[in-house]
Design an enzyme around this catalytic site. Structure first.
Site, short mmCIF file in Angstrom:
data_model
loop_
_atom_site.label_atom_id
_atom_site.label_comp_id
_atom_site.label_asym_id
_atom_site.label_seq_id
_atom_site.Cartn_x
_atom_site.Cartn_y
_atom_site.Cartn_z
N ASP A 73 0.83 -1.20 0.00
CA ASP A 73 0.00 0.00 0.00
C ASP A 73 0.87 1.26 0.00
O ASP A 73 2.08 1.20 0.29
CB ASP A 73 -0.86 -0.04 1.28
CG ASP A 73 -2.13 0.77 1.18
OD1 ASP A 73 -2.29 1.52 0.20
OD2 ASP A 73 -2.97 0.68 2.11
N ASP B 167 -10.81 1.97 -3.03
CA ASP B 167 -11.37 1.75 -1.69
C ASP B 167 -12.89 1.83 -1.75
O ASP B 167 -13.57 1.49 -0.78
CB ASP B 167 -10.85 2.80 -0.71
CG ASP B 167 -9.45 2.45 -0.22
OD1 ASP B 167 -8.96 1.37 -0.56
OD2 ASP B 167 -8.85 3.27 0.50
C1 DGJ Z 1 -5.75 1.97 2.10
C2 DGJ Z 1 -6.12 0.77 1.29
O1 DGJ Z 1 -6.61 1.17 0.04
C3 DGJ Z 1 -7.13 -0.07 2.05
O2 DGJ Z 1 -7.53 -1.16 1.28
C4 DGJ Z 1 -6.50 -0.52 3.34
O3 DGJ Z 1 -5.44 -1.40 3.08
C5 DGJ Z 1 -6.04 0.69 4.14
N1 DGJ Z 1 -5.18 1.54 3.37
C6 DGJ Z 1 -5.30 0.23 5.37
O4 DGJ Z 1 -4.76 1.28 6.08
#
Ligand code: DGJ
Length: 765
Positions: A475, A536
């Protein structure tokens, strides 16, 4: 057939369905002749741009020639200072002048690809043509590369500049490619958005002037994806001309379409020139990232199919290349930072395995003091209060359950509340004389520093090796602020170096890249991570737009797509479980919700969904993908492999529905096909008090009885069967009627807002 032909200084690059042609003209300039459908070497004169006299203010290139000006000549790469007032592909400053005049020197034809130093690029090209150019006055040398992928109709482009003069220059701009199209009535389709709203197609009619797509955030960004399409205004999914462009790069990018007064469209792209500068000492070279381009004369579907096949074959690496991706369960939306090992095992993993899921992913919150997003980044020690026994014990238990084990990391970022920051504040990327600027409470690490890169490589490698990790979610959650010169480019090279050192020796590890969702969905990342978390925003209805947008440029095998809880955490929308699955199925399917909160009937449905997905997974992930042009309220996705799976997604239901047809693409018109709808259950609660129309006793539609029954029982959706020829399916066959409030039997389809129907289409036996 030779896919690169050279005759009398004319170069013809051919792929299965496209041709690209240019020649060296009498002045030694590279004149662009054609990019489009198939033509032959003999067409060279017919295709060339005719100019016998210059207009009014035009600056002539040669005072003895009043018919030649670079301002109106379609070129292969454009510079400034020789009478061309369109946007230049190169800007380089000697301190006195920006003028360059590159003319043909020689060419090379090599088998395969020529890799770029420090940057990922496509591989498996049949041949690469290299055109060497020189500026006779200032001694600069420019090499243009063309890598040909005949089967996928793709050409890779890039440029290398070498300072062959005796003095230093400052480079401000060096585009990866330039294509001068002489076509009118063109539309730019770019893919713009934001966090939670990635990849929304956006059509802009091109008028005289310059249209720019760019990113200044340090990364390819969710604001403007580096990929885009140029199409004729009448181009549709299955008809018309379209040109697609993308960059194999993850940093600040810039693409421009400069339309001049003659409707010459100069299309170019590469590293963003904004605040970019590089001192190029005598003898130094600079290599651009690679760009890739394709053309379709048969609409946007064909253009996307070219890119999909190309990415699966020539971008994605590792053992996961062309391999079916596992169905995963991810802890994030169900548990966030609040979990204990027992929750992970008993609520998630054990349920997941029963439902057929194959990969368990522990998301954020497992290390350091990370109980919220304010601290912990940079540290890799497991929080033993949450996971007694550590990651290895969790991984072992997950493996014993028969699942693969995956874990989340955010290695490029650091929180100032972390052990790493206490020890190494210099690892953070800050401006020394200004306040720190945080994004999601974090700072980026300075990936241009070799110590930082070593720290990341050591820790992530150790995490994988010590814990038998099968999958990593990588990430990155903030923009890069206040950088200039080549810093951003060096950072991105640092990132690629780190990814290469961790993952190339571990090809069995499935890497899923993520950047607050789809903030870094690009071909550079796909060279390391076979799949990318798309957004997300897991709301199924919003996902139709996001995944549709992605599908123009990226294959379904690269799109991470999860079923999440309803009502949705961001939109608060209630969407049927069926639709949540149906959209996620067109990608790498996962689930991201607390499975222990599901009713028995929803668990049974999910089990049925997963087994359907596994049966057709190859088609969903690697089939030929089509978007079907249909009007509101429908969006239609089709994936065709051994069988065809087509889904009609519906937005809002109307009381008087129009005739509903099924149009299928790509079938053999002479063959007969059986069509069956995918069985699923309607949740009884959505009918509320309406159940009293069929119930022998009066029931409160919102009451306890209804709630209890709907957890155990559902209503089978009407099963549909049809038989039709490929020809009839191309024209569109009529589907069973939709419910209109005037009666119901087992042939009536219940549409529902945000409902959807998935069909399997197989050749009749
Ligand atoms: C952002 C990501 O896009 C989410 O899927 C998740 O992993 C969060 N970060 C976790 O902090």
């Amino acid at each position: 057939m030779d896919h690169i032909q050279i005759k009398d200084h004319t170069f013809l690059i051919s792929t299965k369905d496209t041709s690209y042609m240019f020649r060296v003209n009498k002045y030694g300039h590279l004149e662009h002749l054609h990019y489009g459908g198939k033509i032959t070497m003999e067409d060279v004169d017919a295709l060339s741009y005719k100019k016998y006299i210059l207009n009014g203010m035009t600056v002539a290139y040669d005072r003895k020639d009043d018919a030649y000006s670079l301002d109106s000549l379609p070129q292969e790469y454009a510079s400034y200072g020789t009478g061309d007032f369109n946007e230049a592909s190169i800007e380089i400053d000697s301190g006195e002048s920006f003028t360059c005049d590159f003319t043909f020197d020689a060419y090379d034809l090599v088998e395969g690809n020529v890799p770029i130093k420090g940057l990922p690029s496509s591989y498996g090209a049949e041949q690469t043509l290299i055109i060497h150019m020189k500026d006779k006055v200032n001694g600069l040398k420019l090499d243009l590369y063309y890598a040909v992928y005949p089967e996928e109709n793709v050409i890779g482009r890039r440029a290398v500049l070498t300072n062959g003069s005796g003095k230093a220059y400052t480079l401000h701009k060096l585009m990866s490619y330039c294509v001068d199209l002489i076509e009118d009535d063109l539309v730019l389709m770019d893919f713009s958005g934001a966090w939670d709203k990635e990849m929304h197609p956006n059509d802009r009619k091109l008028t005289q002037g310059t249209c720019v797509i760019s990113s200044r955030t340090g990364f390819s960004s969710n604001k403007n994806n580096p990929g885009f399409i140029i199409k004729k205004s009448n181009t549709r999914e299955d008809t018309g001309k379209a040109w697609g462009f993308n960059l194999v790069y993850s940093g600040n990018h810039y693409s421009s379409i400069n339309k001049n007064e003659y409707a010459l469209h100069r299309i170019q792209g590469g590293i963003s020139p904004e605040r970019f500068y590089l001192k190029l000492k005598a003898g130094d070279s600079f290599e651009t990232p690679e760009a890739v381009m394709t053309y379709s004369g048969n609409g946007l579907n064909k253009l996307s199919q070219n890119f999909h096949a190309f990415i699966n074959e020539h971008i994605v690496r590792s053992d996961w290349k062309k391999k079916e991706r596992p169905v995963l369960i991810n802890s994030w939306e169900g548990f966030g930072f609040k979990f204990k090992k027992d929750d992970l095992i008993n609520k998630l993993a054990k349920n997941a395995v029963k439902l057929g899921m194959e990969l368990f992913v522990l998301d954020d919150g497992w290390f350091g003091r990370r109980n919220d997003d304010k601290r912990g980044l940079g540290d890799y020690d497991c929080n033993l209060k949450k996971i007694p026994g550590g990651i290895s014990s969790l991984s072992e238990e997950i493996h014993k359950l028969g699942m693969l084990f995956g874990i989340w990391v955010e290695p490029e970022a650091i929180n100032i509340d972390s052990k790493l920051y206490e020890k190494h504040p210099e690892y953070a990327l800050t401006e020394s004389d200004r306040e720190m600027l945080f994004g999601r409470n974090e700072l980026l690490m300075d990936l241009t520093n070799p110590d930082v890169r070593d720290y990341i490589v050591e820790n992530v490698s150790k995490l994988i090796d010590d814990n038998d990790v099968d999958y990593i979610k990588w990430d990155m959650n903030r923009h890069m602020n206040a950088v200039s010169g080549t810093y951003n480019h060096e950072y991105i090279k640092g990132l690629y170096d780190v990814l290469d050192r961790i993952f190339t020796p571990r090809p069995h590890v499935l890497l899923e890249s993520c950047s607050s969702g789809g903030n870094r969905f690009d071909l550079g990342m796909l060279c390391y991570s076979p799949q990318i978390w798309a957004s997300d925003d897991t709301d199924a209805i919003e996902r139709i737009d996001i995944q549709k947008g992605l599908s123009y440029l990226y294959p379904l095998s690269s799109i991470g797509a999860h079923v999440s809880a309803s009502p949705h955490m961001q939109t608060l929308r209630k969407t049927p479980l069926e639709t949540r699955f149906n959209i996620s199925a067109y990608g790498c399917l996962g689930y991201e919700l607390d499975l222990s909160l599901l009713s028995p009937i929803d668990k049974a449905e999910i089990k049925r969904q997963i087994s359907y997905y596994k049966k057709h997974r190859k088609t969903f992930q690697y089939g030929t993908f089509y978007r079907i042009d249909e009007e509101e309220p429908y969006e239609v996705f089709q994936a065709s492999g051994a069988e065809t799976i087509l889904t009609k997604f519906r937005r809002i239901v109307h009381a008087v529905p129009v005739y509903d047809k099924l149009y299928v693409r790509g079938l053999d018109e002479d063959k007969t096909y059986d069509i069956e709808s995918k069985p699923y259950l309607h949740n009884l609660r959505q009918f509320g008090h309406l159940v009293n129309f069929v119930s022998p006793v009066k029931i409160n539609g919102e009451g306890h009885l209804m709630t209890a029954v709907s957890k155990l029982k559902g209503m089978e959706a009407s099963f549909q069967e049809y038989t039709a020829s490929g020809a009839a399916l191309k024209e569109g066959i009529c589907l069973n009627p939709l419910f209109m409030g005037t009666g119901y039997n087992d042939k009536i389809r219940i549409p529902l807002d945000y409902g959807s129907d998935m069909y399997e289409i197989k050749e009749h036996e």
